[in-house]
Write a protein that holds these residues in place. Structure first.
Motif, mmCIF file in Angstrom:
data_model
loop_
_atom_site.group_PDB
_atom_site.id
_atom_site.type_symbol
_atom_site.label_atom_id
_atom_site.label_comp_id
_atom_site.label_asym_id
_atom_site.label_seq_id
_atom_site.Cartn_x
_atom_site.Cartn_y
_atom_site.Cartn_z
ATOM 1 N N GLY A 128 0.811 -1.212 0.000
ATOM 2 C CA GLY A 128 0.000 0.000 0.000
ATOM 3 C C GLY A 128 0.843 1.259 0.000
ATOM 4 O O GLY A 128 0.534 2.239 -0.698
ATOM 5 N N ARG A 129 1.913 1.264 0.760
ATOM 6 C CA ARG A 129 2.791 2.436 0.806
ATOM 7 C C ARG A 129 3.480 2.662 -0.529
ATOM 8 O O ARG A 129 3.660 3.819 -0.965
ATOM 9 C CB ARG A 129 3.830 2.273 1.916
ATOM 10 C CG ARG A 129 3.238 2.203 3.321
ATOM 11 C CD ARG A 129 4.335 2.224 4.365
ATOM 12 N NE ARG A 129 4.901 3.557 4.510
ATOM 13 C CZ ARG A 129 6.095 3.824 5.020
ATOM 14 N NH1 ARG A 129 6.879 2.827 5.405
ATOM 15 N NH2 ARG A 129 6.533 5.054 5.141
ATOM 16 N N LEU A 130 3.869 1.578 -1.191
ATOM 17 C CA LEU A 130 4.498 1.718 -2.508
ATOM 18 C C LEU A 130 3.531 2.330 -3.509
ATOM 19 O O LEU A 130 3.889 3.264 -4.246
ATOM 20 C CB LEU A 130 4.986 0.356 -3.005
ATOM 21 C CG LEU A 130 5.539 0.336 -4.441
ATOM 22 C CD1 LEU A 130 6.791 1.208 -4.549
ATOM 23 C CD2 LEU A 130 5.839 -1.093 -4.883
ATOM 24 N N VAL A 131 2.316 1.834 -3.554
ATOM 25 C CA VAL A 131 1.323 2.345 -4.499
ATOM 26 C C VAL A 131 1.041 3.823 -4.245
ATOM 27 O O VAL A 131 0.967 4.638 -5.186
ATOM 28 C CB VAL A 131 0.030 1.513 -4.423
ATOM 29 C CG1 VAL A 131 -1.095 2.188 -5.193
ATOM 30 C CG2 VAL A 131 0.272 0.105 -4.974
ATOM 31 N N ARG A 132 0.883 4.195 -2.989
ATOM 32 C CA ARG A 132 0.596 5.596 -2.675
ATOM 33 C C ARG A 132 1.766 6.512 -3.039
ATOM 34 O O ARG A 132 1.574 7.618 -3.560
ATOM 35 C CB ARG A 132 0.246 5.739 -1.192
ATOM 36 C CG ARG A 132 -1.093 5.114 -0.820
ATOM 37 C CD ARG A 132 -1.507 5.499 0.590
ATOM 38 N NE ARG A 132 -0.638 4.933 1.603
ATOM 39 C CZ ARG A 132 -0.786 3.729 2.141
ATOM 40 N NH1 ARG A 132 -1.758 2.929 1.739
ATOM 41 N NH2 ARG A 132 0.041 3.300 3.082
ATOM 42 N N ALA A 133 2.980 6.062 -2.782
ATOM 43 C CA ALA A 133 4.147 6.882 -3.102
ATOM 44 C C ALA A 133 4.324 7.033 -4.613
ATOM 45 O O ALA A 133 4.677 8.112 -5.096
ATOM 46 C CB ALA A 133 5.406 6.265 -2.484
ATOM 47 N N LEU A 134 4.074 5.965 -5.352
ATOM 48 C CA LEU A 134 4.168 6.057 -6.811
ATOM 49 C C LEU A 134 3.088 6.965 -7.367
ATOM 50 O O LEU A 134 3.318 7.717 -8.322
ATOM 51 C CB LEU A 134 4.062 4.661 -7.430
ATOM 52 C CG LEU A 134 5.275 3.750 -7.264
ATOM 53 C CD1 LEU A 134 4.959 2.350 -7.787
ATOM 54 C CD2 LEU A 134 6.494 4.314 -7.998
ATOM 55 N N ALA A 135 1.883 6.918 -6.784
ATOM 56 C CA ALA A 135 0.785 7.766 -7.247
ATOM 57 C C ALA A 135 1.150 9.242 -7.119
ATOM 58 O O ALA A 135 0.772 10.069 -7.968
ATOM 59 C CB ALA A 135 -0.485 7.457 -6.468
ATOM 60 N N GLN A 136 1.876 9.585 -6.085
ATOM 61 C CA GLN A 136 2.312 10.965 -5.904
ATOM 62 C C GLN A 136 3.282 11.394 -6.992
ATOM 63 O O GLN A 136 3.463 12.593 -7.237
ATOM 64 C CB GLN A 136 2.954 11.141 -4.532
ATOM 65 C CG GLN A 136 1.987 10.966 -3.373
ATOM 66 C CD GLN A 136 2.668 11.029 -2.027
ATOM 67 O OE1 GLN A 136 3.900 11.066 -1.924
ATOM 68 N NE2 GLN A 136 1.879 11.035 -0.958
ATOM 69 N N ARG A 137 3.906 10.422 -7.657
ATOM 70 C CA ARG A 137 4.829 10.704 -8.747
ATOM 71 C C ARG A 137 4.161 10.547 -10.113
ATOM 72 O O ARG A 137 4.829 10.589 -11.143
ATOM 73 C CB ARG A 137 6.048 9.771 -8.642
ATOM 74 C CG ARG A 137 6.933 10.062 -7.435
ATOM 75 C CD ARG A 137 7.830 8.877 -7.124
ATOM 76 N NE ARG A 137 8.865 9.167 -6.138
ATOM 77 C CZ ARG A 137 8.672 9.246 -4.839
ATOM 78 N NH1 ARG A 137 7.458 9.050 -4.337
ATOM 79 N NH2 ARG A 137 9.661 9.521 -4.022
ATOM 80 N N GLY A 138 2.858 10.299 -10.106
ATOM 81 C CA GLY A 138 2.122 10.215 -11.356
ATOM 82 C C GLY A 138 2.191 8.881 -12.060
ATOM 83 O O GLY A 138 1.962 8.793 -13.269
ATOM 84 N N THR A 139 2.495 7.819 -11.306
ATOM 85 C CA THR A 139 2.568 6.493 -11.916
ATOM 86 C C THR A 139 1.989 5.476 -10.934
ATOM 87 O O THR A 139 1.577 5.823 -9.836
ATOM 88 C CB THR A 139 4.025 6.137 -12.288
ATOM 89 O OG1 THR A 139 4.055 4.900 -12.976
ATOM 90 C CG2 THR A 139 4.904 6.041 -11.043
ATOM 91 N N THR A 140 1.941 4.218 -11.323
ATOM 92 C CA THR A 140 1.371 3.212 -10.435
ATOM 93 C C THR A 140 1.803 1.812 -10.851
ATOM 94 O O THR A 140 2.366 1.624 -11.945
ATOM 95 C CB THR A 140 -0.172 3.287 -10.425
ATOM 96 O OG1 THR A 140 -0.685 2.480 -9.354
ATOM 97 C CG2 THR A 140 -0.752 2.793 -11.735
ATOM 98 N N VAL A 141 1.557 0.868 -9.975
ATOM 99 C CA VAL A 141 1.767 -0.550 -10.256
ATOM 100 C C VAL A 141 0.602 -1.322 -9.659
ATOM 101 O O VAL A 141 -0.101 -0.825 -8.776
ATOM 102 C CB VAL A 141 3.089 -1.089 -9.659
ATOM 103 C CG1 VAL A 141 4.300 -0.489 -10.348
ATOM 104 C CG2 VAL A 141 3.130 -0.854 -8.151
ATOM 105 N N GLU A 142 0.416 -2.542 -10.133
ATOM 106 C CA GLU A 142 -0.527 -3.460 -9.508
ATOM 107 C C GLU A 142 0.268 -4.320 -8.536
ATOM 108 O O GLU A 142 1.359 -4.794 -8.856
ATOM 109 C CB GLU A 142 -1.195 -4.331 -10.566
ATOM 110 C CG GLU A 142 -2.258 -5.270 -10.017
ATOM 111 C CD GLU A 142 -2.905 -6.128 -11.102
ATOM 112 O OE1 GLU A 142 -3.755 -6.971 -10.743
ATOM 113 O OE2 GLU A 142 -2.552 -5.966 -12.286
#
Length: 296
Positions: A250-264
């Motif tokens: 969850g922390r990885l997804v949220r941090a990536l979202a702040q950078r404008g990207t994401t992963v499953e």
């Protein structure tokens, strides 16, 4: 594939940078081996599997799910190697991952020391609040190994045992307890993974119970001889660290979202605890059998 409205997946380098921000490699013990183990930093990462152990069953799970990256808690290599030929189990895993395009990144004692980290997730699973480090780092407030917390209300040790058993994934090891079942438990120390090196510290901070893994006979026996010693709750090593996986994902997804990207992301549910069978003793606790089978 990303659409016009969906963000492009990050590179392995970008994911690694986020993981290093969340779980700084400088927090790792000097004997540890954390960070990127294998993989092309420029590779695109769409799916990330989180697991405690980088072992064969989990690698096959990653392959079946078409993962691009496995984030493991335990290192694949702790000692220096001179080759990774597919003639050993670990060499075979490296070849299996690389031929399927799966990278491996390890967050071990750096995740233990993080806030939130491995022990925070264990404490949260048990319903503990007002958390603070058991063994704080002197150079960074809030960081450190283990956590001390409080239950919502005091409960008997036998009820707390059931709380622990229901909060963690089942294993053949189960939950072992040392202490009076009627004892009241209000404050609890936890340490994900092997924690018998903290028995003296746990006694010094004055908690009612200590939840950890890999407690050995002699340290546990000696700890119980002290007046007002905490009750000991010993769980499987894998089970004690498994709650962290979902938190890290969850922390990885949220941090990536702040950078404008994401992963499953996916949390592996494959039990990699090495013990596969447990046969409880049939002898009543009040006695023992002699050579003729009589109970005394």
């Amino acid at each position: 594939m990303p659409t016009e409205s969906s963000p492009a997946p990050p590179t392995l380098r970008q994911v690694g940078q986020v993981l290093d921000e969340l779980y700084d490699p400088s927090w790792a013990a000097d004997w540890d081996a954390v960070g990127l183990v294998c993989g092309d930093p420029d590779a695109s990462i769409a799916r990330v599997l989180f697991a405690v152990d980088p072992v064969g069953e989990v690698v096959e799970e990653a392959i079946a799910w078409s993962a691009d990256l496995m984030v493991a808690h335990h290192p694949l290599f702790l000692r220096g190697v001179h080759g990774v030929a597919a003639t050993t189990p670990k060499g075979t895993l490296v070849h299996r991952m690389l031929t399927r395009g799966i990278a491996l990144h390890v967050c071990h004692t750096n995740a233990d020391a993080a806030a939130p980290g491995v022990s925070d997730a264990l404490a949260a699973a048990l319903g503990l609040t007002e958390l603070r480090p058991l063994d704080p780092r002197p150079d960074a407030p809030g960081l450190g190994t283990g956590r001390i917390g409080s239950l919502p209300r005091a409960e008997r040790l036998d009820a707390f045992r059931d709380r622990v058993a229901s909060a963690l994934p089942p294993t053949a090891h189960g939950v072992r307890v040392a202490g009076d079942p009627d004892r009241s438990i209000a404050t609890v120390a936890v340490c994900g993974g092997a924690g018998d090196s903290y028995l003296d510290l746990v006694r010094a901070v004055g908690v009612d119970a200590y939840v950890t893994a890999d407690l050995r006979h002699h340290p546990a026996s000696e700890a119980g001889q002290y007046p007002a010693a905490p009750a000991l709750v010993d769980v499987a090593h894998w089970a004690s660290e498994w709650p962290w996986l979902a938190d890290a994902a969850g922390r990885l997804v949220r941090a990536l979202a702040q950078r404008g990207t994401t992963v499953e992301t996916r949390v592996s549910t494959t039990c990699t605890d090495p013990w596969t069978l447990h046969v409880p003793s049939a002898v009543p606790a009040a006695g023992h059998r002699d050579q003729e089978g009589n109970i005394h």
